[in-house]
Design a protein around this motif. Sequence first.
Motif, PDB file in Angstrom:
ATOM      1  N   THR A   1       0.846  -1.198   0.000  1.00  0.00           N
ATOM      2  CA  THR A   1       0.000   0.000   0.000  1.00  0.00           C
ATOM      3  C   THR A   1       0.884   1.251   0.000  1.00  0.00           C
ATOM      4  O   THR A   1       2.066   1.207   0.380  1.00  0.00           O
ATOM      5  N   LEU A   2       0.288   2.361  -0.398  1.00  0.00           N
ATOM      6  CA  LEU A   2       1.024   3.627  -0.374  1.00  0.00           C
ATOM      7  C   LEU A   2       1.447   3.990   1.048  1.00  0.00           C
ATOM      8  O   LEU A   2       2.538   4.531   1.264  1.00  0.00           O
ATOM      9  N   GLU A   3       0.615   3.687   2.014  1.00  0.00           N
ATOM     10  CA  GLU A   3       0.931   3.997   3.402  1.00  0.00           C
ATOM     11  C   GLU A   3       2.184   3.263   3.868  1.00  0.00           C
ATOM     12  O   GLU A   3       3.022   3.816   4.594  1.00  0.00           O
ATOM     13  N   GLN A   4       2.328   2.000   3.444  1.00  0.00           N
ATOM     14  CA  GLN A   4       3.525   1.245   3.811  1.00  0.00           C
ATOM     15  C   GLN A   4       4.785   1.902   3.247  1.00  0.00           C
ATOM     16  O   GLN A   4       5.809   2.011   3.926  1.00  0.00           O
ATOM     17  N   TRP A   5       4.693   2.349   1.994  1.00  0.00           N
ATOM     18  CA  TRP A   5       5.856   2.989   1.370  1.00  0.00           C
ATOM     19  C   TRP A   5       6.159   4.328   2.029  1.00  0.00           C
ATOM     20  O   TRP A   5       7.315   4.702   2.205  1.00  0.00           O
ATOM     21  N   ARG A   6       5.125   5.066   2.402  1.00  0.00           N
ATOM     22  CA  ARG A   6       5.346   6.340   3.082  1.00  0.00           C
ATOM     23  C   ARG A   6       6.010   6.129   4.443  1.00  0.00           C
ATOM     24  O   ARG A   6       6.863   6.914   4.865  1.00  0.00           O
ATOM     25  N   ILE A   7       5.609   5.059   5.124  1.00  0.00           N
ATOM     26  CA  ILE A   7       6.222   4.752   6.420  1.00  0.00           C
ATOM     27  C   ILE A   7       7.691   4.382   6.229  1.00  0.00           C
ATOM     28  O   ILE A   7       8.569   4.847   6.979  1.00  0.00           O
TER      29      ILE A   7
ATOM     30  N   GLN B   1       9.662   5.346   3.848  1.00  0.00           N
ATOM     31  CA  GLN B   1      10.369   6.581   3.525  1.00  0.00           C
ATOM     32  C   GLN B   1      10.652   7.398   4.785  1.00  0.00           C
ATOM     33  O   GLN B   1      11.743   7.950   4.955  1.00  0.00           O
ATOM     34  N   ALA B   2       9.679   7.462   5.675  1.00  0.00           N
ATOM     35  CA  ALA B   2       9.843   8.233   6.912  1.00  0.00           C
ATOM     36  C   ALA B   2      10.917   7.619   7.806  1.00  0.00           C
ATOM     37  O   ALA B   2      11.729   8.341   8.404  1.00  0.00           O
ATOM     38  N   VAL B   3      10.939   6.294   7.911  1.00  0.00           N
ATOM     39  CA  VAL B   3      11.941   5.615   8.736  1.00  0.00           C
ATOM     40  C   VAL B   3      13.343   5.936   8.227  1.00  0.00           C
ATOM     41  O   VAL B   3      14.269   6.210   9.004  1.00  0.00           O
ATOM     42  N   VAL B   4      13.510   5.937   6.915  1.00  0.00           N
ATOM     43  CA  VAL B   4      14.814   6.241   6.318  1.00  0.00           C
ATOM     44  C   VAL B   4      15.146   7.721   6.469  1.00  0.00           C
ATOM     45  O   VAL B   4      16.255   8.098   6.875  1.00  0.00           O
ATOM     46  N   ASP B   5      14.184   8.598   6.149  1.00  0.00           N
ATOM     47  CA  ASP B   5      14.439  10.046   6.155  1.00  0.00           C
ATOM     48  C   ASP B   5      14.742  10.587   7.544  1.00  0.00           C
ATOM     49  O   ASP B   5      15.560  11.495   7.699  1.00  0.00           O
ATOM     50  N   TYR B   6      14.076  10.032   8.569  1.00  0.00           N
ATOM     51  CA  TYR B   6      14.253  10.552   9.918  1.00  0.00           C
ATOM     52  C   TYR B   6      15.251   9.743  10.741  1.00  0.00           C
ATOM     53  O   TYR B   6      15.493  10.051  11.903  1.00  0.00           O
ATOM     54  N   GLY B   7      15.817   8.697  10.141  1.00  0.00           N
ATOM     55  CA  GLY B   7      16.915   7.999  10.783  1.00  0.00           C
ATOM     56  C   GLY B   7      16.552   6.896  11.745  1.00  0.00           C
ATOM     57  O   GLY B   7      17.383   6.479  12.545  1.00  0.00           O
ATOM     58  N   GLY B   8      15.315   6.394  11.696  1.00  0.00           N
ATOM     59  CA  GLY B   8      14.965   5.281  12.570  1.00  0.00           C
ATOM     60  C   GLY B   8      13.479   5.238  12.879  1.00  0.00           C
ATOM     61  O   GLY B   8      12.728   6.170  12.565  1.00  0.00           O
ATOM     62  N   TYR B   9      13.051   4.148  13.500  1.00  0.00           N
ATOM     63  CA  TYR B   9      11.638   3.960  13.803  1.00  0.00           C
ATOM     64  C   TYR B   9      11.135   4.958  14.851  1.00  0.00           C
ATOM     65  O   TYR B   9      10.034   5.497  14.728  1.00  0.00           O
TER      66      TYR B   9
ATOM     67  N   ALA C   1      10.834   8.462  13.305  1.00  0.00           N
ATOM     68  CA  ALA C   1       9.726   8.501  12.345  1.00  0.00           C
ATOM     69  C   ALA C   1       8.385   8.453  13.060  1.00  0.00           C
ATOM     70  O   ALA C   1       7.434   9.140  12.667  1.00  0.00           O
ATOM     71  N   ALA C   2       8.296   7.646  14.113  1.00  0.00           N
ATOM     72  CA  ALA C   2       7.047   7.545  14.872  1.00  0.00           C
ATOM     73  C   ALA C   2       6.667   8.894  15.474  1.00  0.00           C
ATOM     74  O   ALA C   2       5.496   9.287  15.468  1.00  0.00           O
ATOM     75  N   GLU C   3       7.673   9.618  15.964  1.00  0.00           N
ATOM     76  CA  GLU C   3       7.413  10.935  16.544  1.00  0.00           C
ATOM     77  C   GLU C   3       6.931  11.916  15.474  1.00  0.00           C
ATOM     78  O   GLU C   3       5.999  12.684  15.705  1.00  0.00           O
ATOM     79  N   GLN C   4       7.556  11.880  14.313  1.00  0.00           N
ATOM     80  CA  GLN C   4       7.187  12.800  13.238  1.00  0.00           C
ATOM     81  C   GLN C   4       5.811  12.484  12.671  1.00  0.00           C
ATOM     82  O   GLN C   4       5.064  13.389  12.296  1.00  0.00           O
ATOM     83  N   LEU C   5       5.473  11.204  12.586  1.00  0.00           N
ATOM     84  CA  LEU C   5       4.191  10.790  12.002  1.00  0.00           C
ATOM     85  C   LEU C   5       3.070  10.707  13.033  1.00  0.00           C
ATOM     86  O   LEU C   5       1.931  10.423  12.671  1.00  0.00           O
ATOM     87  N   ASN C   6       3.448  10.919  14.296  1.00  0.00           N
ATOM     88  CA  ASN C   6       2.464  10.814  15.400  1.00  0.00           C
ATOM     89  C   ASN C   6       1.821   9.432  15.429  1.00  0.00           C
ATOM     90  O   ASN C   6       0.607   9.291  15.582  1.00  0.00           O
ATOM     91  N   LYS C   7       2.661   8.422  15.260  1.00  0.00           N
ATOM     92  CA  LYS C   7       2.213   7.036  15.333  1.00  0.00           C
ATOM     93  C   LYS C   7       3.073   6.290  16.343  1.00  0.00           C
ATOM     94  O   LYS C   7       4.137   6.773  16.756  1.00  0.00           O
TER      95      LYS C   7
END
Length: 308
Positions: free
Chosen positions: A7-13, A15-23, A26-32
């Motif tokens: 899904t697109l959501e999986q790919w966006r996640i 991308q976020a893990v890579v861009d922000y340097g870790g889970y 990324a969780a903090e930035q995505l509020n998840k």
Amino acid sequence: MHRPKSTLEQWRILQAVVDYGGYAQAAEQLNKSQSSLNHAVAKLQYQLGIQLLEVRGRKAYLTEQGEVLLRRSRHLTQTVTELEQLASNLEQGWEPSLVIARELVYPMELLTDALAAFLPESRGTRITVVDTVINGTNELIVNNQVDLAICGVPPKGYIAEPLCDLEFHLVCHPDHPLASLGELEDDRELAQHLQIVIKDTGLNPSQEIGWLKAEQRWTVSNFHEAKVILAKGIGFCWVPQHLIQKEVAAGELVRLKMKGASTRRIVLTLVVPQRDNQGPASKLLESLILAKHADTSGDLMPYMLVEL
């Protein structure tokens, strides 16, 4: 009929893990929750049958296969984002909000004049102005995170409209040792003193720009902070002329002269990152910004001094 495994959501996640340097980041930035991100990436890897990430220590790294797929996924998510934005523009007709990236050195007075002219016709459009420096500006353009961007050298592949050129002066406090030296023969004397520089706002600065030979450097977020330090008799800095005119006139700061390098100039340009999907509010504001510079012109000169 083929049904996508991912899904697109999986790919966006991913991308976020890579861009922000870790889970965790990324969780903090995505509020998840971090666990939900771990689950999404693990499921994506299982569905594709390919290892995309490997965790070493506390940081996640792309595998060779993951790097290839991530690069392709960015085109996919960007295309979908642009498609959704286009549909929103067609439905609404007039943008409810606009985000403007302003290179920190661009005179706020000029942008305010354009915004003041825009206000009576704005139809309630909300404006967000983001102050940025070099790579920070270009990252927002490339990631389509702004509607308009005032920048220096634009990213490759983007058309830019010249606005104005700015002059930078090398300055220090009158009591600073450099102030008593007269005209400097070269930059060796500068290298022995503390340099004040402005920090690049990019997430992934990739290069150093400008003169950065001083062994001692203090990095600050903006020129207001730099001027506070200079006023204490500490360091030297390249500062836009329009930000120090009063201080120089009052003798609170002095210009340093150096053979062949007493002045630097940059050109500032206006970029519309998503020209094909540009809405009417953005077009109006663009025209008002350009109108402020209709009678001005400047030559291309070296870019501003920053630490990346």
